[in-house]
Scaffold this motif. Structure first.
Motif, short mmCIF file in Angstrom:
data_model
loop_
_atom_site.label_atom_id
_atom_site.label_comp_id
_atom_site.label_asym_id
_atom_site.label_seq_id
_atom_site.Cartn_x
_atom_site.Cartn_y
_atom_site.Cartn_z
N ALA B 154 0.82 -1.21 0.00
CA ALA B 154 0.00 0.00 0.00
C ALA B 154 0.85 1.26 0.00
CB ALA B 154 -0.94 0.00 1.21
N SER B 155 2.12 1.11 0.38
CA SER B 155 3.02 2.27 0.41
C SER B 155 3.40 2.75 -1.00
CB SER B 155 4.29 1.93 1.19
OG SER B 155 3.96 1.60 2.53
N SER B 157 1.13 3.57 -3.17
CA SER B 157 0.09 4.52 -3.57
C SER B 157 0.66 5.93 -3.73
CB SER B 157 -1.00 4.52 -2.49
OG SER B 157 -1.94 5.52 -2.76
N ALA B 158 0.24 6.62 -4.78
CA ALA B 158 0.78 7.95 -5.06
C ALA B 158 0.56 8.89 -3.87
CB ALA B 158 0.14 8.52 -6.32
N GLU B 159 -0.61 8.82 -3.28
CA GLU B 159 -0.90 9.57 -2.07
C GLU B 159 -0.95 8.59 -0.90
OE1 GLU B 159 -1.06 12.84 -1.86
OE2 GLU B 159 -0.62 12.90 -4.02
N VAL B 161 -2.08 6.30 1.86
CA VAL B 161 -3.41 5.80 2.22
C VAL B 161 -3.58 5.90 3.73
CG1 VAL B 161 -3.58 4.25 0.25
CG2 VAL B 161 -2.51 3.44 2.35
N ASN B 392 6.14 1.08 -12.31
CA ASN B 392 4.95 1.49 -11.58
C ASN B 392 4.18 0.24 -11.13
OD1 ASN B 392 3.11 3.22 -10.48
ND2 ASN B 392 2.00 3.55 -12.39
N GLY B 393 3.86 0.19 -9.87
CA GLY B 393 3.08 -0.94 -9.36
C GLY B 393 3.90 -2.14 -8.92
N PHE B 395 5.44 -3.99 -6.42
CA PHE B 395 5.26 -3.81 -4.98
C PHE B 395 6.01 -4.79 -4.09
CE2 PHE B 395 1.91 -6.61 -6.44
CZ PHE B 395 1.85 -7.59 -5.48
#
Lengths: 175, 417
Positions: B154-155, B157-159, B161, B392-393, B395
């Protein structure tokens, strides 16, 4: 690479053997017959070792897919509830990489292996080996990797060249 | 309160790591005198308590202590994960019932009498082991962490969470794992010179399978039979699992059924399509096995409410696949200054290490961070460094520094700092 690794492993093995003395091991392993091994061994190697007899084509696999895969993976391997199997070619260096069988997976044998051991999700093991070859061929056909009537079997599947095959490096060094 | 000479250790109220040790004696004396003066009894002291029982359970007041963020693939119930409630725990041992889960086709209902572990392939003698047989071998036990390599995804995420520590980082747990060294069983089967890897497969419906290099196997792999003193829980591989200390959790194959010694990796789905790391140049890394050095503050963290200003404990866990945690630093000013946290006594190899810092919160906004260093000299990187060069993505293997922002109203938010 493997020669040096063999030496390293041999040394480790000797060290381990020293720590655990043979006398400490109750030696309770039971012999396994070749017939029993065949039953439990699902391992399929990238060189094709372990592939069962049987064969199939994409043309045959279309129906297998409709009957067993469509509900989760969508028509044509796209837009299903679960993993997208088809497309994404050329997307890996974009902002939206799409890792499908066709765009990402390095080995065709992996596709057979995974379907053979784990799919369809609700009834793994329910497909015949011919069906697994056929549906493997169908998914590869949808990704423009094989032709519609190309027969896949234990001899031909390992030779299928996946489009993204060369874009993997090993982070693990056996040394 | 006794005068404490533990001064500030870093900016914005971080106190010397010996603060709590010095404070302990004084506050303990105060508690005793208060009890001695108590004239009345609370209800639970007026009648005999509950009887003994065959199996314990947490207090009814701790019913909220449960795994979190349980999710499964669409149309399935057992192809997903549940997470350990890190922010509600202390110490380093994860209660077995709260160990995180990551399954690929649910938890199989295995009859231990029928289950066999078969070791075959490039061996001199293919052998089959029952649970009863393995239970007669000399076992070893070690307290070690297990982390899913998809932890903290989840880290990305662009913003940031706004989720709890467990919802973001809860795919890590630690247990005492007991079992038989796999090297002992491979000594019994013998290994042919061409054998370089094993392929381990489970008895779940997906027959989850991973290739593991033989040098790791002979180094410290065990066939785990016990978790925290009892037989493995079904969700953790009952009756037997592979356990590979410090390496990505997916490789510690649960419900272990077959081990095939081979000359090269099998390139299974879970080591090519999944658990591989795509870079931004389109090249993907295979076999990124060890988990990187990492820490996270579990308290305070998002979802835990701060009270009035004053002294607080900043507490968290640190771990590394490279061995022991050597140092954890904590900052209360967004990383401008750092102070060493105190490490709990039990610093063990490839295990969670509990760290603690004393903090005098002035009631104003503050950003708190932790940064771990391991005995190999690896320092936990920032989020920017982790993501640099990744697609991107991508994880897996996220070990960036976690920042929590404490707000004036006592709320705690997830922020990138």
């Amino acid at each position: 690479m493997f020669t040096r690794n063999a030496m390293a492993v041999s040394v480790l093995y000797l060290l381990t053997a020293q720590i655990v003395m043979a006398d400490d091991n109750p030696q309770l392993g039971e012999n396994v017959s070749q017939a029993d091994l065949v039953v439990v061994d699902y391992t399929i190697m990238p060189n094709g070792e372990g592939l069962p007899d049987g064969s199939g084509t994409a043309a045959e696999g279309a129906k297998v897919y409709q009957d067993n895969c469509l509900a989760c993976h969508g028509a044509g391997g796209k837009d299903g509830l679960n993993d997208v199997l088809v497309g994404g070619h050329g997307s890996l260096t974009t902002d939206r990489p799409q890792k499908t069988v066709g765009s990402y997976w390095p080995y065709a044998t992996t596709l057979f292996d995974y379907v053979h051991r784990a799919m369809p999700y609700q009834a793994p093991g329910s497909l015949s080996d011919d069906d697994v070859y056929a549906v493997t061929a169908y998914i590869l056909y949808l990704n423009d990797v094989v032709d519609e009537n190309e027969q896949l079997d234990a001899d031909t599947l390992p030779d299928v060249r996946m489009p993204n095959r060369d874009n993997f490096v090993w982070a693990y060094s056996p040394d | 309160m006794a005068d404490r000479d533990a001064g500030p250790a870093a900016g914005n109220g971080l106190l010397d790591r010996r603060f709590f040790l010095k404070a302990g004696a004084a506050s303990g004396a105060a508690l005793l005198s208060a009890q001695a003066c108590s004239a009345d009894r609370p209800p639970w002291m007026r009648v005999p308590g509950a009887p003994m029982s065959e199996s314990g359970a947490p207090s009814e007041h701790e019913a909220h202590l449960q795994r979190t963020a349980i999710g499964s693939q669409p149309g399935t119930t057992g192809a997903g994960a549940s997470r350990t409630p890190l922010e509600l725990l202390d110490g380093i041992i994860t209660p077995s019932r709260l160990h995180f889960e990551r399954h690929h086709s649910g938890i199989p209902a295995i009859d231990p009498e029928e289950h066999r572990l078969v070791i075959h392939g490039l061996v001199e003698r293919p052998l089959s082991f029952s649970l009863a047989a393995l239970s007669r071998y000399q076992t070893i036990s070690r307290i070690q962490f297990l982390e899913c390599s998809g932890n903290s995804g989840a880290s990305l995420s662009a913003e940031p969470v706004q989720r709890s520590c467990s919802q973001i980082h809860g795919l890590v747990s630690a247990s005492e794992w007991g079992g038989v060294p796999l090297s002992v069983l491979l000594q019994e089967t013998g290994i042919k010179p061409e054998g370089k890897w094993i392929v381990a497969a489970g008895a779940d419906a997906a027959m989850m399978s991973r290739s593991v290099p033989l040098d790791k196997v002979l180094d410290d792999a065990i066939i785990a039979l016990y978790q925290n003193g009892e037989r493995l829980r079904p969700a953790n591989g009952y009756p037997m699992r592979l356990f590979l200390p410090g390496w990505e959790g997916n490789m510690s194959v649960k419900w272990l059924r077959t081990i095939k010694v081979v000359d090269q990796p099998a390139m299974t789905k879970d080591e090519t399509s999944k658990y591989s790391d795509l870079q931004d140049d389109g090249v993907a890394k295979l076999f990124t096995f060890p988990m990187g050095v990492k820490s996270v503050i579990t308290s305070p963290s998002h979802g835990l409410q701060m009270g009035a200003s004053g002294i607080y404990q900043i507490s968290g866990i640190a771990w590394t696949g490279a061995g022991k945690i050597k140092r954890v630093e904590v900052s209360a000013d967004g990383g401008k200054s750092w102070a060493d946290a105190a490490l709990d006594e039990h610093v063990m190899s490839k295990c969670l290490t509990r760290f603690r810092s004393a903090w005098r919160w002035d009631g104003g906004p503050a950003v708190i961070l932790s940064r771990a260093t391991d005995e190999a000299g690896n320092i936990q990187p920032t989020r920017d460094v982790v993501l640099d060069g990744r697609a991107n993505g991508a994880f897996y293997h996220y070990n960036g520094i976690q920042a929590w922002q404490v707000r004036s109203n006592g709320e705690v938010n997830n922020v990138y700092a």
